[in-house]
Write a protein that holds these residues in place. Structure first.
Motif, short mmCIF file in Angstrom:
data_model
loop_
_atom_site.label_atom_id
_atom_site.label_comp_id
_atom_site.label_asym_id
_atom_site.label_seq_id
_atom_site.Cartn_x
_atom_site.Cartn_y
_atom_site.Cartn_z
N MET A 1 7.69 -10.67 33.85
CA MET A 1 8.04 -11.39 32.63
C MET A 1 8.36 -10.36 31.55
O MET A 1 7.88 -9.24 31.59
N ASP B 1 -4.86 -16.50 34.18
CA ASP B 1 -3.56 -17.12 34.42
C ASP B 1 -3.36 -18.21 33.39
O ASP B 1 -4.31 -18.90 33.02
N GLU C 1 1.42 -17.78 34.87
CA GLU C 1 1.69 -16.39 34.49
C GLU C 1 0.37 -15.63 34.39
O GLU C 1 -0.56 -16.08 33.73
N SER D 1 -0.43 -21.39 32.22
CA SER D 1 0.80 -22.13 32.45
C SER D 1 0.91 -23.21 31.37
O SER D 1 0.04 -23.33 30.51
N GLU E 1 3.23 -11.50 34.73
CA GLU E 1 3.87 -11.70 36.02
C GLU E 1 3.82 -13.18 36.36
O GLU E 1 2.78 -13.80 36.29
N ARG E 2 4.97 -13.77 36.68
CA ARG E 2 5.01 -15.17 37.04
C ARG E 2 4.77 -15.30 38.53
O ARG E 2 5.37 -14.60 39.32
#
Length: 93
Positions: free
Chosen positions: A3, A39, A17, A41, A8-9
């Motif tokens: 990203m 993470d 992410e 989202s 990081e997706r």
């Protein structure tokens, strides 16, 4: 897939992410506790906190670095110190 903000997706988790951002969790009647959002989202997050083991039900998540304030429902536990939440409509405290 990288990203632009260095995160990081991950595939398969609705645009989750990896972020590793500091935040706080609040529950009614308890002091806020520090956490790390692992993470993130649009629909939820995975969160680590030394005090996650005793948490259940609804919590409020604040992540200042992303200007995030979300009410959450704890939907699963990965370990004693890691929880998964889904975002729900904000309630007035």
């Amino acid at each position: 897939m990288p990203m632009k903000n260095g995160g990081e997706r991950r595939g398969g988790k609705k645009g989750r992410e990896k972020v590793f951002l500091r935040g706080t969790l609040e529950m009614p009647g308890r002091q806020p506790v520090e956490c790390i959002v692992i993470d993130l989202s649009e629909t939820g997050a995975r969160i680590a906190s030394a005090e996650a083991e005793g948490m259940h039900g609804r919590v409020r998540l604040s992540v200042p670095a992303r200007n995030v304030l979300k009410d959450c429902l704890i939907v699963h536990r990965d370990t004693d110190d890691t929880i998964g939440v889904t975002f729900v409509p904000l309630e007035r405290h």
